[in-house]
Design a protein around this motif. Structure first.
Motif, PDB file in Angstrom:
ATOM      1  N   ALA A  39       0.837  -1.203   0.000  1.00 26.13           N
ATOM      2  CA  ALA A  39       0.000   0.000   0.000  1.00 26.13           C
ATOM      3  C   ALA A  39       0.872   1.254   0.000  1.00 26.13           C
ATOM      4  O   ALA A  39       1.865   1.334   0.724  1.00 26.13           O
ATOM      5  CB  ALA A  39      -0.923  -0.010   1.218  1.00 26.13           C
ATOM      6  N   GLY A  40       0.481   2.222  -0.813  1.00 24.83           N
ATOM      7  CA  GLY A  40       1.186   3.495  -0.873  1.00 24.83           C
ATOM      8  C   GLY A  40       2.399   3.506  -1.782  1.00 24.83           C
ATOM      9  O   GLY A  40       3.043   4.540  -1.937  1.00 24.83           O
ATOM     10  N   THR A  41       2.723   2.382  -2.410  1.00 27.32           N
ATOM     11  CA  THR A  41       3.891   2.304  -3.308  1.00 27.32           C
ATOM     12  C   THR A  41       3.496   2.792  -4.697  1.00 27.32           C
ATOM     13  O   THR A  41       2.493   2.342  -5.258  1.00 27.32           O
ATOM     14  CB  THR A  41       4.424   0.869  -3.397  1.00 27.32           C
ATOM     15  N   ALA A  42       4.294   3.707  -5.244  1.00 27.11           N
ATOM     16  CA  ALA A  42       3.958   4.291  -6.542  1.00 27.11           C
ATOM     17  C   ALA A  42       4.350   3.356  -7.680  1.00 27.11           C
ATOM     18  O   ALA A  42       5.278   2.549  -7.563  1.00 27.11           O
ATOM     19  CB  ALA A  42       4.665   5.632  -6.704  1.00 27.11           C
ATOM     20  N   LEU A  43       3.632   3.495  -8.790  1.00 29.08           N
ATOM     21  CA  LEU A  43       3.992   2.772 -10.003  1.00 29.08           C
ATOM     22  C   LEU A  43       5.240   3.379 -10.627  1.00 29.08           C
ATOM     23  O   LEU A  43       5.472   4.591 -10.510  1.00 29.08           O
ATOM     24  CB  LEU A  43       2.845   2.847 -11.026  1.00 29.08           C
ATOM     25  N   PRO A  44       6.077   2.569 -11.284  1.00 24.23           N
ATOM     26  CA  PRO A  44       7.214   3.144 -12.018  1.00 24.23           C
ATOM     27  C   PRO A  44       6.719   4.038 -13.146  1.00 24.23           C
ATOM     28  O   PRO A  44       5.699   3.767 -13.778  1.00 24.23           O
ATOM     29  CB  PRO A  44       7.953   1.913 -12.547  1.00 24.23           C
ATOM     30  N   GLY A  45       7.463   5.124 -13.384  1.00 24.84           N
ATOM     31  CA  GLY A  45       7.006   6.108 -14.357  1.00 24.84           C
ATOM     32  C   GLY A  45       7.412   5.825 -15.788  1.00 24.84           C
ATOM     33  O   GLY A  45       6.827   6.385 -16.717  1.00 24.84           O
ATOM     34  N   PRO A  94       9.756   2.767 -18.604  1.00 20.75           N
ATOM     35  CA  PRO A  94      10.401   1.451 -18.702  1.00 20.75           C
ATOM     36  C   PRO A  94      11.795   1.423 -18.101  1.00 20.75           C
ATOM     37  O   PRO A  94      12.256   0.356 -17.663  1.00 20.75           O
ATOM     38  CB  PRO A  94      10.448   1.196 -20.217  1.00 20.75           C
ATOM     39  N   ARG A  95      12.475   2.564 -18.063  1.00 20.23           N
ATOM     40  CA  ARG A  95      13.824   2.597 -17.515  1.00 20.23           C
ATOM     41  C   ARG A  95      13.847   2.438 -16.004  1.00 20.23           C
ATOM     42  O   ARG A  95      14.902   2.197 -15.418  1.00 20.23           O
ATOM     43  CB  ARG A  95      14.515   3.899 -17.912  1.00 20.23           C
ATOM     44  N   GLU A  96      12.694   2.556 -15.362  1.00 16.83           N
ATOM     45  CA  GLU A  96      12.634   2.482 -13.902  1.00 16.83           C
ATOM     46  C   GLU A  96      12.303   1.085 -13.395  1.00 16.83           C
ATOM     47  O   GLU A  96      12.214   0.874 -12.179  1.00 16.83           O
ATOM     48  CB  GLU A  96      11.597   3.479 -13.376  1.00 16.83           C
ATOM     49  N   ILE A  97      12.135   0.135 -14.292  1.00 12.10           N
ATOM     50  CA  ILE A  97      11.782  -1.213 -13.866  1.00 12.10           C
ATOM     51  C   ILE A  97      12.581  -2.234 -14.662  1.00 12.10           C
ATOM     52  O   ILE A  97      12.798  -2.075 -15.865  1.00 12.10           O
ATOM     53  CB  ILE A  97      10.257  -1.471 -14.014  1.00 12.10           C
ATOM     54  N   ALA A  98      13.046  -3.272 -13.965  1.00 10.43           N
ATOM     55  CA  ALA A  98      13.757  -4.384 -14.613  1.00 10.43           C
ATOM     56  C   ALA A  98      13.183  -5.693 -14.087  1.00 10.43           C
ATOM     57  O   ALA A  98      12.991  -5.853 -12.867  1.00 10.43           O
ATOM     58  CB  ALA A  98      15.250  -4.308 -14.333  1.00 10.43           C
ATOM     59  N   ILE A  99      12.909  -6.612 -15.003  1.00 11.00           N
ATOM     60  CA  ILE A  99      12.324  -7.917 -14.664  1.00 11.00           C
ATOM     61  C   ILE A  99      13.264  -9.002 -15.160  1.00 11.00           C
ATOM     62  O   ILE A  99      13.753  -8.940 -16.291  1.00 11.00           O
ATOM     63  CB  ILE A  99      10.936  -8.071 -15.319  1.00 11.00           C
ATOM     64  N   GLU A 100      13.511 -10.007 -14.328  1.00  2.73           N
ATOM     65  CA  GLU A 100      14.388 -11.103 -14.736  1.00  2.73           C
ATOM     66  C   GLU A 100      13.882 -12.413 -14.167  1.00  2.73           C
ATOM     67  O   GLU A 100      13.631 -12.530 -12.962  1.00  2.73           O
ATOM     68  CB  GLU A 100      15.817 -10.855 -14.268  1.00  2.73           C
ATOM     69  N   ILE A 121      12.615  -2.008  -9.096  1.00  2.00           N
ATOM     70  CA  ILE A 121      11.968  -0.734  -9.413  1.00  2.00           C
ATOM     71  C   ILE A 121      12.799   0.373  -8.787  1.00  2.00           C
ATOM     72  O   ILE A 121      13.168   0.301  -7.607  1.00  2.00           O
ATOM     73  CB  ILE A 121      10.522  -0.688  -8.884  1.00  2.00           C
ATOM     74  N   LYS A 122      13.098   1.382  -9.570  1.00  4.34           N
ATOM     75  CA  LYS A 122      13.947   2.477  -9.101  1.00  4.34           C
ATOM     76  C   LYS A 122      13.371   3.114  -7.841  1.00  4.34           C
ATOM     77  O   LYS A 122      12.182   3.440  -7.775  1.00  4.34           O
ATOM     78  CB  LYS A 122      14.075   3.540 -10.200  1.00  4.34           C
ATOM     79  N   GLY A 123      14.223   3.263  -6.826  1.00  2.43           N
ATOM     80  CA  GLY A 123      13.809   3.871  -5.570  1.00  2.43           C
ATOM     81  C   GLY A 123      13.113   2.927  -4.620  1.00  2.43           C
ATOM     82  O   GLY A 123      12.657   3.350  -3.552  1.00  2.43           O
TER      83      GLY A 123
END
Length: 208
Positions: free
Chosen positions: A105-111, A113-119, A164-166
């Protein structure tokens, strides 16, 4: 094949037929002739000992040769099976792991594609995934991200890492069987240690 051509038995207009003739006629005939001649030579080298008949010794040698070939073939088959790459869907398109992650709860979505990496991480490989921003949404006061990643190999050990960045890195075990059967709908939410949740399914090519 070269010998067949040199002695005039080859058919230049039909090289496949010449190859089959050599494989199924000349090769076995040569092997049997070599076996008989080898047995005869061995008997002659043994001199006056009671070595039995040429036919009997040739048959025993032939039997031993068959057993040796069978053992070699079995060993090669076992080696081929145990060392083969365990593709999940060989000679066809690769299935996908489709997933959603519900953030705390309260976590923002990444703004971006550069702010998220999936592996996807397995005991065989690592595969980068794709975020699907068109499926990002809010679920009450919680943000939901979505993505997919290829399931290339057959293995029961899989986990998805999301950065996710941050935010702290998150690691989610994937409880699919090694064969990862197709599922029409996402499974139940599974809670992670940080309070986030993941749900997922395997999507096979040509199926929704």
């Amino acid at each position: 094949m070269l010998i067949v051509e040199l002695v005039g038995f080859g058919n230049r207009a039909d090289p496949i037929g010449s190859a089959l003739l050599m494989l199924f006629v000349f090769a076995p005939a040569g092997a049997i002739a070599g076996l008989v001649l080898g047995t005869k030579l061995a008997m002659r080298m043994r001199g006056g000992e009671n070595t039995g008949s040429l036919a009997g010794n040739s048959l025993r040698a032939f039997g031993a040769l068959i057993l040796l070939c069978a053992a070699a073939g079995t060993a090669y088959y076992v080696y081929a099976v145990t060392t083969a790459t365990p593709w999940l869907n060989p000679n066809a398109a690769t299935p996908l792991l489709v997933f959603e992650v519900r953030l705390p709860a309260g976590t923002a979505l990444p703004g971006s594609p550069r702010e998220i990496a999936i592996e996807l991480q397995t005991d065989i490989n690592r595969m980068p995934g794709e975020p699907r921003f068109n499926r990002f949404r809010s679920d009450g006061d919680r943000s939901v991200i979505a993505g997919d990643v290829e399931l290339a190999f057959r293995t029961a050990y899989r986990q998805v890492e999301i950065k996710i960045k941050g935010q702290p890195d998150r690691l989610y075990p994937i409880a699919l069987s090694a064969k990862a059967p197709h599922a029409a709908q996402l499974g139940p939410w599974q809670t992670n240690a940080d309070g986030s949740e993941i749900r997922y399914r395997a999507q096979w090519p040509g199926r929704d």
